[in-house]
Design a protein around this motif. Structure first.
Motif, PDB file in Angstrom:
ATOM      1  N   VAL A  76      -8.536  11.346  -3.925  1.00  0.00           N
ATOM      2  CA  VAL A  76      -8.499  10.680  -2.625  1.00  0.00           C
ATOM      3  C   VAL A  76      -8.824  11.717  -1.554  1.00  0.00           C
ATOM      4  N   THR A  77      -9.750  11.387  -0.673  1.00  0.00           N
ATOM      5  CA  THR A  77     -10.106  12.280   0.427  1.00  0.00           C
ATOM      6  C   THR A  77      -9.489  11.730   1.711  1.00  0.00           C
ATOM      7  N   VAL A  78      -8.638  12.537   2.344  1.00  0.00           N
ATOM      8  CA  VAL A  78      -7.886  12.094   3.519  1.00  0.00           C
ATOM      9  C   VAL A  78      -8.490  12.742   4.771  1.00  0.00           C
ATOM     10  N   LEU A  79      -8.738  11.914   5.800  1.00  0.00           N
ATOM     11  CA  LEU A  79      -9.319  12.391   7.051  1.00  0.00           C
ATOM     12  C   LEU A  79      -8.601  11.745   8.225  1.00  0.00           C
ATOM     13  N   HIS A  80      -8.898  12.256   9.397  1.00  0.00           N
ATOM     14  CA  HIS A  80      -8.473  11.589  10.632  1.00  0.00           C
ATOM     15  C   HIS A  80      -9.708  11.393  11.495  1.00  0.00           C
ATOM     16  N   ALA A  81     -10.024  10.121  11.821  1.00  0.00           N
ATOM     17  CA  ALA A  81     -11.223   9.808  12.611  1.00  0.00           C
ATOM     18  C   ALA A  81     -12.426  10.526  12.006  1.00  0.00           C
ATOM     19  N   GLY A  82     -12.690  10.222  10.745  1.00  0.00           N
ATOM     20  CA  GLY A  82     -13.597  11.037   9.944  1.00  0.00           C
ATOM     21  C   GLY A  82     -15.061  10.678   9.983  1.00  0.00           C
ATOM     22  N   ARG A  83     -15.513   9.995  11.019  1.00  0.00           N
ATOM     23  CA  ARG A  83     -16.921   9.604  11.084  1.00  0.00           C
ATOM     24  C   ARG A  83     -17.852  10.817  10.981  1.00  0.00           C
ATOM     25  N   GLU A  84     -17.568  11.852  11.756  1.00  0.00           N
ATOM     26  CA  GLU A  84     -18.478  12.996  11.738  1.00  0.00           C
ATOM     27  C   GLU A  84     -18.422  13.732  10.403  1.00  0.00           C
ATOM     28  N   GLU A  85     -17.234  13.765   9.774  1.00  0.00           N
ATOM     29  CA  GLU A  85     -17.137  14.385   8.446  1.00  0.00           C
ATOM     30  C   GLU A  85     -18.025  13.642   7.450  1.00  0.00           C
ATOM     31  N   LEU A  86     -18.021  12.304   7.511  1.00  0.00           N
ATOM     32  CA  LEU A  86     -18.891  11.541   6.621  1.00  0.00           C
ATOM     33  C   LEU A  86     -20.361  11.844   6.890  1.00  0.00           C
ATOM     34  N   VAL A  96     -20.943  10.205  -0.130  1.00  0.00           N
ATOM     35  CA  VAL A  96     -19.620  10.414   0.458  1.00  0.00           C
ATOM     36  C   VAL A  96     -18.585  10.379  -0.655  1.00  0.00           C
ATOM     37  N   PRO A  97     -17.397  10.928  -0.433  1.00  0.00           N
ATOM     38  CA  PRO A  97     -16.353  10.891  -1.459  1.00  0.00           C
ATOM     39  C   PRO A  97     -16.014   9.459  -1.875  1.00  0.00           C
ATOM     40  N   TRP A 178      -5.725  -5.097   3.105  1.00  0.00           N
ATOM     41  CA  TRP A 178      -6.395  -5.121   4.402  1.00  0.00           C
ATOM     42  C   TRP A 178      -6.991  -3.752   4.711  1.00  0.00           C
ATOM     43  N   PHE A 179      -6.169  -2.730   4.497  1.00  0.00           N
ATOM     44  CA  PHE A 179      -6.633  -1.365   4.779  1.00  0.00           C
ATOM     45  C   PHE A 179      -7.825  -1.005   3.903  1.00  0.00           C
ATOM     46  N   ALA A 180      -7.767  -1.333   2.622  1.00  0.00           N
ATOM     47  CA  ALA A 180      -8.873  -1.018   1.711  1.00  0.00           C
ATOM     48  C   ALA A 180     -10.155  -1.708   2.164  1.00  0.00           C
ATOM     49  N   ALA A 181     -10.045  -2.967   2.595  1.00  0.00           N
ATOM     50  CA  ALA A 181     -11.219  -3.693   3.070  1.00  0.00           C
ATOM     51  C   ALA A 181     -11.794  -3.062   4.332  1.00  0.00           C
ATOM     52  N   GLU A 182     -10.917  -2.635   5.239  1.00  0.00           N
ATOM     53  CA  GLU A 182     -11.384  -2.014   6.484  1.00  0.00           C
ATOM     54  C   GLU A 182     -12.029  -0.660   6.215  1.00  0.00           C
ATOM     55  N   MET A 183     -11.467   0.105   5.285  1.00  0.00           N
ATOM     56  CA  MET A 183     -12.059   1.401   4.939  1.00  0.00           C
ATOM     57  C   MET A 183     -13.456   1.218   4.361  1.00  0.00           C
ATOM     58  N   GLN A 188     -19.250   1.707   5.130  1.00  0.00           N
ATOM     59  CA  GLN A 188     -20.589   1.119   5.094  1.00  0.00           C
ATOM     60  C   GLN A 188     -21.249   1.178   6.460  1.00  0.00           C
ATOM     61  N   GLU A 189     -20.460   0.992   7.521  1.00  0.00           N
ATOM     62  CA  GLU A 189     -21.022   1.043   8.869  1.00  0.00           C
ATOM     63  C   GLU A 189     -21.490   2.452   9.213  1.00  0.00           C
TER      64      GLU A 189
END
Length: 396
Positions: A76-86, A96-97, A178-183, A188-189
């Motif tokens: 599991v890869t844990v981030l905070h507001a990880g858009r730029e990391e992706l 991506v992980p 819910w969280f899994a679906a949002e992640m 994808q976005e």
């Protein structure tokens, strides 16, 4: 002495060996984005149950072993507001992980806060206050001090405890799915946005004609290519307002383009002929579907009354469910749902967000019942933070 920092291929290889056996890895980055086309990666911080370390990208010629380790493992890869990391992952290895866990998004499912800062999330959910003091650091400068590295490591120090805490909370609240679906949707976005030619984000194009929009499209594509070749931010090459002004005038003459005030102070001044060629392509090229794409569905004006009446319900429902309103939707989303339910928009072409997935469960169903007269809204206590009450209407 400063904490250990990975600065050699040998040290990076040892770190990757440790990461391969870790079930959970926290990651964060420090970067500078003001002066380059893509943000300049300056530091990578990683944390596992046994590792708390930083990688110095400016000291290493090849970070591929690290990126490959992160995307190939089953951790599991844990981030905070990880858009730029992706985005760093995508640019490095086009992947991506496998299992992503963003604690900012998780916090939105467990509280009314979104988007929330890392410090706020750590303080609220694990009871610590991350160290501060280096927010204005220029991460490109070397050598880094102990204080700078310590500060950077704070950004991953609590990611694993946060993962554990949110995993428990999401299960207790029955929101893990819910969280899994949002992640998945978020991932994808981000992937889609990384390759999308998003010229519609140019500011000031809202009232342009289709032909002017075609010119904007050509100028935007040129600006992206020029900025990438120069490794500069696109708006430094040609500001949005100047790009829009060229599109409004529809002039395909280099001299007339150079007559636009402000062009002479940009790098684009040496490319007047290329700008003119873009205008010509826009004038001669297709315009169909230019008014579609990512723009919001424009709703009839008669929806204003229903929208103004029901939009406050969104915040009330979310606060009572302890889920962040800003993550669920906006007043515009409520109006779209209303329009969809009363047949003003076609769901086959545009399904409102509040009519889908977990958002429908949280908010959409309540608004549906209000529209159908199965619920009513009344004021219970005008002094309360949430004065509205949704009562079920008994059948006559």
């Amino acid at each position: 002495m400063p904490p250990p920092t990975i600065t050699s291929p040998e040290d990076l290889e040892k770190l990757c060996d440790k990461l391969q056996s870790a079930p959970i890895i926290g990651i964060d980055t420090e970067f500078v984005s003001e002066d380059t086309f893509h943000p300049e990666l300056c530091l990578i911080q990683v944390a596992t149950a046994d590792v708390l370390d930083a990688i110095d990208p400016l000291a290493l010629d090849d970070l591929t072993p690290f990126w490959q380790t992160m995307v190939s493992g089953d951790h599991v890869t844990v981030l905070h507001a990880g858009r730029e990391e992706l985005n760093f992952f995508l640019r490095a290895v086009d992947a991506v992980p496998k299992h992503l866990f963003d604690v900012q998004i998780a916090a939105g499912f467990c509280s009314n806060e979104y988007p929330s800062s890392y410090s706020s999330v750590v303080n609220k959910f694990v009871g610590h206050q991350p160290a501060k003091g280096e927010q204005r650091t220029d991460w490109r400068r070397r050598p880094l001090t102990k204080a700078q590295i310590d500060y950077a490591l704070e950004d991953v120090r609590y990611l694993l405890p946060l993962h554990e805490r949110f995993t428990q909370l999401l299960a207790t609240l029955e929101r893990s799915e819910w969280f899994a679906a949002e992640m998945l949707s978020w991932q994808q976005e981000v992937i889609s946005a990384s390759s999308r030619k998003d010229w519609r984000r140019v500011s000031g194009i809202g009232k342009l004609s289709s032909r002017s929009l075609a010119i904007v499209r050509e100028l935007w594509n040129w600006r992206q290519q020029e900025a990438e070749s120069r490794n500069q931010p696109p708006r430094r090459i040609l500001r949005d307002d100047l790009l829009v002004e060229i599109a409004k005038r529809k002039v395909d003459s280099p001299d007339r383009i150079m007559g636009i005030r402000g062009i002479e102070r940009t790098p684009a001044k040496r490319k007047a002929q290329e700008l003119a060629d873009c205008v010509k392509c826009g004038l001669e090229g297709p315009t169909e579907r230019l008014n579609g794409g990512n723009r919001k569905v424009e709703l009839p004006s008669q929806l204003n009354l229903l929208g103004q009446f029901l939009a406050p319900a969104l915040g009330t429902i979310c606060r009572r469910a302890e889920i962040a309103t800003s993550m669920v939707g906006t007043a515009s989303d409520v109006r779209e749902l209303i329009a969809y339910r009363i047949g003003l928009i076609n769901g086959d072409q545009h399904m409102p967000a509040l009519a889908q997935g977990w958002r429908s469960e949280v908010v959409g169903n309540v608004i549906d019942e209000l529209l159908e007269g199965k619920r009513s809204i009344r004021i219970n206590n005008a002094r309360a933070e949430d004065p509205l009450v949704f009562d079920r209407v008994e059948p006559a």
